[in-house]
Design an enzyme around this catalytic site. Structure first.
Site, short mmCIF file in Angstrom:
data_model
loop_
_atom_site.label_atom_id
_atom_site.label_comp_id
_atom_site.label_asym_id
_atom_site.label_seq_id
_atom_site.Cartn_x
_atom_site.Cartn_y
_atom_site.Cartn_z
N GLU A 52 -0.63 -9.06 1.31
CA GLU A 52 -1.60 -10.11 1.00
C GLU A 52 -2.08 -10.83 2.26
O GLU A 52 -3.27 -11.14 2.39
CB GLU A 52 -1.00 -11.12 0.01
N TYR A 135 -4.30 -18.65 -4.13
CA TYR A 135 -4.47 -17.23 -4.45
C TYR A 135 -3.21 -16.44 -4.09
O TYR A 135 -2.70 -15.67 -4.90
CB TYR A 135 -5.67 -16.61 -3.72
N ASP A 153 -9.29 -14.37 -6.01
CA ASP A 153 -9.74 -14.14 -4.64
C ASP A 153 -11.25 -13.93 -4.67
O ASP A 153 -11.90 -14.13 -5.70
CB ASP A 153 -9.00 -12.96 -4.01
#
Length: 310
Positions: A52, A135, A153
């Site tokens: 991520e 997020y 996102d």
């Protein structure tokens, strides 16, 4: 077909059968078309965290080889936390935005110190980690711990906005808080993992920012943006493309600051210089600027004066 959400964070009114149709169509499409990505075959919270952070501001194709290399160098959160920052940056280069590597290591050290090396599994606790936003917290909770939580996102926001609210041009119809409410509202029960991955794949491959491939989209019949464009005959040179052209014209007319004069350039040069120093050696701030360039020396002095005047 498109709906507006009020200035509060109340839910938009959507027909349940329409929501169900979108959910079924997108999940069926994802089952057939999903991208094979290494972070989708693991539930290791650390590996998910690494992916991520790497995917922030960087395309998947560039992340893929670096993701494998990074995990090979630092296979566990403890390995990352106890490594030297210089070693972490060495492995991260040339992915770019080296501050992400430093932030990632800081998160690992915080988890080691405050959570006994176990990455938290709730959004509330994840948000206590420095550098973790809403997020990323939602992504870790969903993808690593399979929590049924919504997260948004850039790709997810674009797809949900177009499908349920309509065109995002000239201005988005909702803010971030309202979009999260919408994301929670349309989250299919028990399918949070596949749903979010499907939305991201849709946004990356079909419902992209500049040239959506509406003819290949399985959500076309339910899409508010497509209905809006069809109603006003906006294909192929209507409002959406005119808006995109306006953005492109503004960018082309803007006299961009040369990269060698940007803060990012100077940060990179500072990191390179510090990495070249012998172990434990320090360099005075007054010496740092002239060692790199007169421009940086001026910038450092300006920063110091502002700090003293604050």
């Amino acid at each position: 077909m498109g709906k507006h959400i009020s200035s509060s964070t109340s839910a938009v009114q959507l027909a349940p059968d329409r929501v169900a149709s979108v959910q079924n169509s997108l999940l069926s499409w994802y089952e057939q078309e999903k991208r094979e990505l290494p972070w989708r075959i693991t539930s290791d919270p650390y590996a998910i965290l690494v992916s991520e952070v790497m995917l922030q501001q960087t395309q998947v194709d560039r992340v893929l080889p670096k993701y494998q290399q990074f995990l090979a160098a630092f296979p566990t959160l403890a390995d990352l936390a106890t490594a030297s920052t210089a070693a972490v940056i060495d492995v991260w280069v040339p992915l770019g935005y080296n501050r992400r590597a430093i932030s990632l290591q800081s998160i690992a050290r915080q988890v080691l110190a405050e959570y006994d090396g176990r990455i938290p599994d709730t959004i509330e606790e994840l948000l206590k980690l420095k550098g973790i936003g809403r997020y990323t917290a939602g992504a870790i909770a969903c993808f690593a711990y399979h929590k049924q939580v919504a997260t948004v996102d850039t790709n997810i926001r674009r797809v949900l906005h177009r499908v349920f609210l309509g065109l995002e041009h000239p201005e988005p119809k909702v803010n971030d808080a309202q979009m999260l409410v919408l994301a929670e509202q349309v989250l299919p029960a028990g399918q949070a993992y596949n749903w979010h991955q499907a939305l991201m794949d849709m946004g990356a491959t079909i419902c992209n920012s500049g040239n959506p491939l509406c003819g290949k989209c399985p959500l076309q019949a339910s899409c508010a943006a497509y209905a809006e464009m069809s109603q006003y005959s906006l294909f192929p040179s209507g409002t959406v493309l005119r808006q995109l052209r306006k953005v492109a014209e503004k960018k082309s007319n803007y006299q961009a600051q040369p990269f060698t004069s940007t803060n990012r350039y100077f940060r990179g040069r500072i990191v390179d210089l510090l990495r070249s120093l012998p172990h434990h050696q320090r360099i005075p701030l007054a010496t740092l600027g002239p060692r790199l360039s007169q421009s940086l020396a001026n910038r450092i002095m300006t920063g110091c004066r502002k700090s003293l005047m604050a």
